[in-house]
Design an enzyme around this catalytic site. Structure first.
Site, PDB file in Angstrom:
ATOM      1  N   SER A 101     -89.390  -0.402  45.637  1.00  0.00           N
ATOM      2  CA  SER A 101     -88.219   0.330  45.339  1.00  0.00           C
ATOM      3  C   SER A 101     -88.484   1.804  45.499  1.00  0.00           C
ATOM      4  O   SER A 101     -88.821   2.183  46.198  1.00  0.00           O
ATOM      5  CB  SER A 101     -87.629  -0.316  44.214  1.00  0.00           C
ATOM      6  N   ASP A 243     -82.630   4.607  48.048  1.00  0.00           N
ATOM      7  CA  ASP A 243     -83.943   4.375  47.611  1.00  0.00           C
ATOM      8  C   ASP A 243     -84.722   3.767  48.717  1.00  0.00           C
ATOM      9  O   ASP A 243     -84.222   3.352  49.793  1.00  0.00           O
ATOM     10  CB  ASP A 243     -84.220   3.733  46.429  1.00  0.00           C
ATOM     11  N   ASP A 245     -86.043   0.938  49.276  1.00  0.00           N
ATOM     12  CA  ASP A 245     -85.844  -0.751  49.598  1.00  0.00           C
ATOM     13  C   ASP A 245     -84.126  -0.872  49.932  1.00  0.00           C
ATOM     14  O   ASP A 245     -84.013  -1.802  50.272  1.00  0.00           O
ATOM     15  CB  ASP A 245     -86.241  -1.544  48.755  1.00  0.00           C
ATOM     16  N   ASP A 247     -81.534  -0.989  48.152  1.00  0.00           N
ATOM     17  CA  ASP A 247     -80.743  -1.656  46.896  1.00  0.00           C
ATOM     18  C   ASP A 247     -80.024  -0.577  46.014  1.00  0.00           C
ATOM     19  O   ASP A 247     -78.973  -1.089  45.449  1.00  0.00           O
ATOM     20  CB  ASP A 247     -81.442  -2.826  46.254  1.00  0.00           C
TER      21      ASP A 247
END
Length: 451
Positions: A101, A243, A245, A247
């Site tokens: 993340s 961010d 990743d 999400d």
């Protein structure tokens, strides 16, 4: 207490803590637990972000799945919400996101999603851990023609792009808004640009050249200074930051001021309510959301429900109550009518649509909510005593006195860390100097009593 899984999957330093052996066991045990009620050979999707260790973890994960007898489809570099969406749409039995993340590149992680495209619940993670560390793992071995096979399916990303084409159609074409995009050198680096271009949004993009080690490096949603400066220098109307990743989404207005997850939820909920799209007039957030969000909800006839920290708990509450909008201050925003996980690109597009509907600048639209100053101080304590703050009379009396002092215009939140010997002291109020002093005094008291 779980040994490997935290609040958002497994996250560790790649190849030393998150070793190929550990990943293999997580995969094999996960394939068994997630498909044990199935009567067919399971198919599992694997996607990853742009970290240098991504293919290493992917290889070990693939080996674990194939060893159990599951088939694998390798999706390549892809945002977490894209993998969740594709898992559900194409009927995979489960999927895995390899990502840490918003962490720096040396970390990596593993997040499991069910066949419904949702993060698996705590009890399933606990079951996976139990199998991982048991002798039973060695018996879950496919032989002969039962061994799984893997295929590369990187073209599946088109399904995600088409989702946005259908959802927003001609909403943005010809509209007068210029947007800056910061993809954090992460999983949205290519697909975000393609989506914005397809939808006809005028944009400029930065931090979209991943090299394996620059993911989240002084950029993206955890370092908003980069997009703030870019927006002001280029006279843009809005800045968007994802961010690593993809999400999460945070934003900045045309002046470079931060639009955090609470402000985003207020703007989108106001738009949803105006369009009769908000189910049961209810918004779900966590206890970390600003007091300003609670005041906004009260003033706009919106029910605000708050959960413990973690977007999975927000989702659980949404599913339980039949609500369609929720999220976190950090930028995980869930719009359950479209995708059952936080989706940075979806959030940014809905935010743009809501701002355009108001026909005002982003800074003006953001005034819908008054954000209270917030101070967070960590009190270092004895790890075995960090939950004792409630039973200590002196600490509990001090917390009660502070809450009475605020009379609804301030808030005290005490939260023991799940991973460190710390108690987090968060205070909100109208005066930053006052609440800073009060938070420090309370943190000092907690340290003196629980060390």
């Amino acid at each position: 207490m779980r040994k490997y899984f935290g609040t958002d999957g497994i996250r560790r330093i790649a190849n030393t803590e998150l070793t190929p052996d550990l990943v293999f066991r997580v995969a094999k045990a996960g394939a068994y637990v997630l498909s044990k009620h199935s009567n067919h050979t399971p198919t599992i999707f694997i996607g990853r972000d742009t970290r240098i260790s991504g293919t290493l973890i992917e290889s070990a994960m693939t080996a674990g799945f194939l060893s159990y007898g599951a088939n694998v489809k390798l999706l390549g570099e892809m945002p977490t919400p894209a993998i969740a969406y594709i898992t559900r749409k194409l009927g995979a039995d489960a999927s895995v996101v390899i990502s840490a993340s918003h962490n720096t590149f040396e970390f990596n992680g593993i997040k499991y999603f069910s066949n419904k495209g949702m993060k698996i619940p705590d009890e399933i993670e606990e079951e996976i851990e139990e199998i991982m560390d048991s002798e039973r793992l060695s018996t879950l071995t496919a032989v002969g023609d039962k061994i799984g096979v893997s295929e590369i399916e990187e073209e599946y990303i088109k399904e995600y792009i088409n989702f946005f084409k259908e959802l927003f159609k001609d909403d943005f074409k010809g509209k007068n808004i210029k947007v800056g995009i910061d993809t954090a050198n992460g999983a949205t680096s290519k697909v975000a640009e393609e989506i914005f271009k397809t939808l006809g949004i005028e944009y400029k993009i930065i931090n979209n050249a991943p090299n394996g080690i620059n993911i989240n490096e002084k950029c993206g949603s955890t370092h908003l200074g980069s997009i703030s400066k870019f927006v002001k220098e280029n006279n843009l109307d809005l800045g968007i930051a994802y961010d690593g990743d993809g999400d999460r989404c945070l934003a900045v207005d045309e002046k470079g001021n931060i639009i955090d997850g609470d402000i985003i939820m207020a703007i989108i909920s106001d738009y949803f309510k105006s369009q009769n799209m908000m189910k049961k007039d209810t918004l779900v957030a966590t206890v970390m959301s600003n007091l300003g969000l609670k005041k906004y909800a009260m003033n706009n006839n919106i029910n605000l429900l708050q959960t413990k920290v973690g977007d999975r708990y927000v989702l659980e509450e949404m599913l339980k109550g039949g609500y369609n909008l929720g999220g976190e201050q950090s930028g995980h925003i869930i719009m359950l009518d479209y995708n059952p996980t936080g989706d940075g690109i979806l959030t940014s597009l809905m935010l743009i649509k809501a701002i355009l509907a108001k026909n005002e600048k982003a800074s003006e639209v953001s005034k819908i909510i008054n954000i209270y100053p917030q101070v967070l101080i960590n009190a270092k304590v004895n790890s075995e005593k960090k939950n004792n703050y409630e039973s200590d009379k002196e600490i509990s009396d001090e917390i009660k006195n502070l809450e009475e002092e605020f009379s609804g215009n301030g808030r005290v939140l005490i939260r023991p860390s799940g991973t460190e010997p710390k108690v987090r002291v968060m205070i909100e109020g109208e005066n930053i100097e006052y609440i800073t002093a009060k938070a420090q005094n309370l943190a000092n008291l907690i340290e003196s009593k629980l060390s």
